[in-house]
Design a protein around this motif. Structure first.
Motif, PDB file in Angstrom:
ATOM      1  N   ALA A  49      52.583  38.514  40.900  1.00 49.30           N
ATOM      2  CA  ALA A  49      51.301  38.929  40.329  1.00 49.30           C
ATOM      3  C   ALA A  49      51.481  40.246  39.587  1.00 49.30           C
ATOM      4  O   ALA A  49      51.048  40.410  38.442  1.00 49.30           O
ATOM      5  N   THR A  52      53.637  39.589  36.329  1.00 50.48           N
ATOM      6  CA  THR A  52      53.158  38.758  35.215  1.00 50.48           C
ATOM      7  C   THR A  52      51.791  39.161  34.699  1.00 50.48           C
ATOM      8  O   THR A  52      51.430  38.805  33.583  1.00 50.48           O
ATOM      9  N   ILE A  53      51.017  39.864  35.512  1.00 52.26           N
ATOM     10  CA  ILE A  53      49.655  40.161  35.076  1.00 52.26           C
ATOM     11  C   ILE A  53      49.604  41.494  34.339  1.00 52.26           C
ATOM     12  O   ILE A  53      49.921  42.537  34.895  1.00 52.26           O
ATOM     13  N   SER A  63      45.235  39.955  32.605  1.00 49.37           N
ATOM     14  CA  SER A  63      45.545  38.691  31.944  1.00 49.37           C
ATOM     15  C   SER A  63      47.043  38.440  31.950  1.00 49.37           C
ATOM     16  O   SER A  63      47.836  39.373  31.888  1.00 49.37           O
ATOM     17  N   GLU A  64      47.421  37.163  32.043  1.00 53.39           N
ATOM     18  CA  GLU A  64      48.843  36.841  31.964  1.00 53.39           C
ATOM     19  C   GLU A  64      49.280  36.656  30.508  1.00 53.39           C
ATOM     20  O   GLU A  64      50.464  36.659  30.211  1.00 53.39           O
TER      21      GLU A  64
ATOM     22  N   MET B   1      38.218  36.962  33.987  1.00 49.91           N
ATOM     23  CA  MET B   1      38.420  35.707  34.698  1.00 49.91           C
ATOM     24  C   MET B   1      39.756  35.754  35.427  1.00 49.91           C
ATOM     25  O   MET B   1      40.717  36.332  34.931  1.00 49.91           O
ATOM     26  N   THR B   3      43.270  35.093  36.557  1.00 51.78           N
ATOM     27  CA  THR B   3      44.427  34.366  36.049  1.00 51.78           C
ATOM     28  C   THR B   3      45.027  33.599  37.215  1.00 51.78           C
ATOM     29  O   THR B   3      44.655  33.796  38.357  1.00 51.78           O
ATOM     30  N   ALA B   5      48.119  33.688  38.539  1.00 49.62           N
ATOM     31  CA  ALA B   5      48.868  34.534  39.471  1.00 49.62           C
ATOM     32  C   ALA B   5      47.914  35.371  40.321  1.00 49.62           C
ATOM     33  O   ALA B   5      48.160  35.619  41.501  1.00 49.62           O
ATOM     34  N   LEU B   6      46.818  35.797  39.714  1.00 49.61           N
ATOM     35  CA  LEU B   6      45.831  36.596  40.442  1.00 49.61           C
ATOM     36  C   LEU B   6      45.128  35.727  41.484  1.00 49.61           C
ATOM     37  O   LEU B   6      44.929  36.143  42.633  1.00 49.61           O
ATOM     38  N   LEU B   9      47.282  35.257  44.405  1.00 51.18           N
ATOM     39  CA  LEU B   9      47.356  36.477  45.220  1.00 51.18           C
ATOM     40  C   LEU B   9      46.092  36.602  46.079  1.00 51.18           C
ATOM     41  O   LEU B   9      46.154  36.921  47.269  1.00 51.18           O
ATOM     42  N   VAL B  31      46.097  45.855  44.453  1.00 51.64           N
ATOM     43  CA  VAL B  31      47.544  45.690  44.298  1.00 51.64           C
ATOM     44  C   VAL B  31      47.930  45.738  42.819  1.00 51.64           C
ATOM     45  O   VAL B  31      48.912  46.375  42.443  1.00 51.64           O
ATOM     46  N   LEU B  32      47.114  45.101  41.964  1.00 53.02           N
ATOM     47  CA  LEU B  32      47.424  45.113  40.528  1.00 53.02           C
ATOM     48  C   LEU B  32      47.364  46.534  39.965  1.00 53.02           C
ATOM     49  O   LEU B  32      48.068  46.859  39.010  1.00 53.02           O
TER      50      LEU B  32
END
Lengths: 197, 197
Positions: A49, A52-53, A63-64, B1, B3, B5-6, B9, B31-32
């Motif tokens: 995460a 890639t994010i 966003s990816e 919105m 993603t 990967a999100l 997670l 975490v992001l």
């Protein structure tokens, strides 16, 4: 007695927001009780995460892709931009299924005392969007708390010169809520914002 | 919105005990927002804990060594064994700093309806310890709830034939607690267990 690796794991959980010491202990013991594959998947999901994010080049949401799904969606009305504090708020707005415009993520709200000054917010790209795109309305979708109101006032001053419509989401008694249990600030706001029927 | 990967997670966090969907979203966004190194350290700590922490060969508590610190400590009284449901409870007992005996981790409590039968608990090794070591007293340090009481009764039956002292930690009004706010079950227990002064 907590071993060193266990103590480190407890500390890591304890660093996460809203996870107190007791909860961190609970989570750490839960993880130790999980099958090895589950722990590996959790660790991998965290890394993936983070890796890639990225952030959408237009609205600043996570966003990816270089453009997030909403900004890339030509079916959505680019003439309306709802300004939110955080990508999480977009999830809430989207869940209603009624909003068809686009978003802009500020990445926080003004709180000068805790070092959150205007230059740290994603405001400049918003002004550039308005200057460049055909924006008719900015909806301020900020939380109706002190910092959110201050941020809204600040943005209104900045946005007024563009001569576009600026609106703010309504505050009041929540649907299904109870006036008896609502706080005075909410009731005052509901009275001030009363609408003709 | 969210993603993909999100969303993954968020799901991983949501699987953890006591983490609801909203909290999982909050943690995922947190975490992001963390520096990459912090996320890497969190993932590594998870993997390392799962990899290095095994169970103590004697008491069944989590340990990085074949014997846990308490079982390996010759300064502690091996004649007294406090039986607990979970390694977390050992942390709580140890925090008092007053207990100098050893422990035995059951790894749960009897709850036949949810599939927790006696054969799944770490009971046989306890009986072996009593047969082999010079144990004078077993303290039942189980939670005073329904399942804990059932488990205690079950253990008492098994342990009686050994002819050693069997005790149970006291239940009652917590120190600093308020009788007014205590539930009836606790007050009844406090009355039943009243002591002469």
């Amino acid at each position: 007695m907590a071993t060193k690796a266990l103590e480190l794991l407890i500390e890591e959980f304890h660093k996460l927001p809203g996870i107190g010491r007791k909860n961190a202990v609970r989570l750490a013991f839960h993880v130790l009780g999980l099958p090895k594959d589950d722990v590996a998947r959790l660790a991998e999901t965290l890394l993936k995460a983070k890796e890639t994010i990225k952030k959408c080049a237009v609205c600043g949401d996570y966003s990816e892709q270089p453009l997030c799904d909403i900004c890339a969606d030509e079916g959505r009305d680019g003439g309306t931009i709802c300004v939110v504090e955080d990508g999480r708020d977009i999830l809430s707005f989207e869940k209603t299924g009624t909003y068809k415009g686009k978003y802009h993520v500020l990445n926080g709200k003004l709180a000068p005392l805790s070092g959150m000054t205007a230059d740290k917010l994603n405001i400049k790209p918003l002004l550039e969007r308005i200057a460049k795109e055909d924006v008719r309305e900015i909806i301020l979708g900020l939380n109706p708390d002190f910092d959110g109101d201050v941020t809204a006032s600040y943005l209104i001053k900045l946005l007024k010169p563009f001569g576009i419509r600026i609106t703010k989401i309504a505050s009041g008694i929540p649907i299904g809520g109870n006036i008896e249990f609502a706080d005075s600030a909410t009731i005052s706001r509901a009275l001030d914002s009363r609408i003709d029927v």
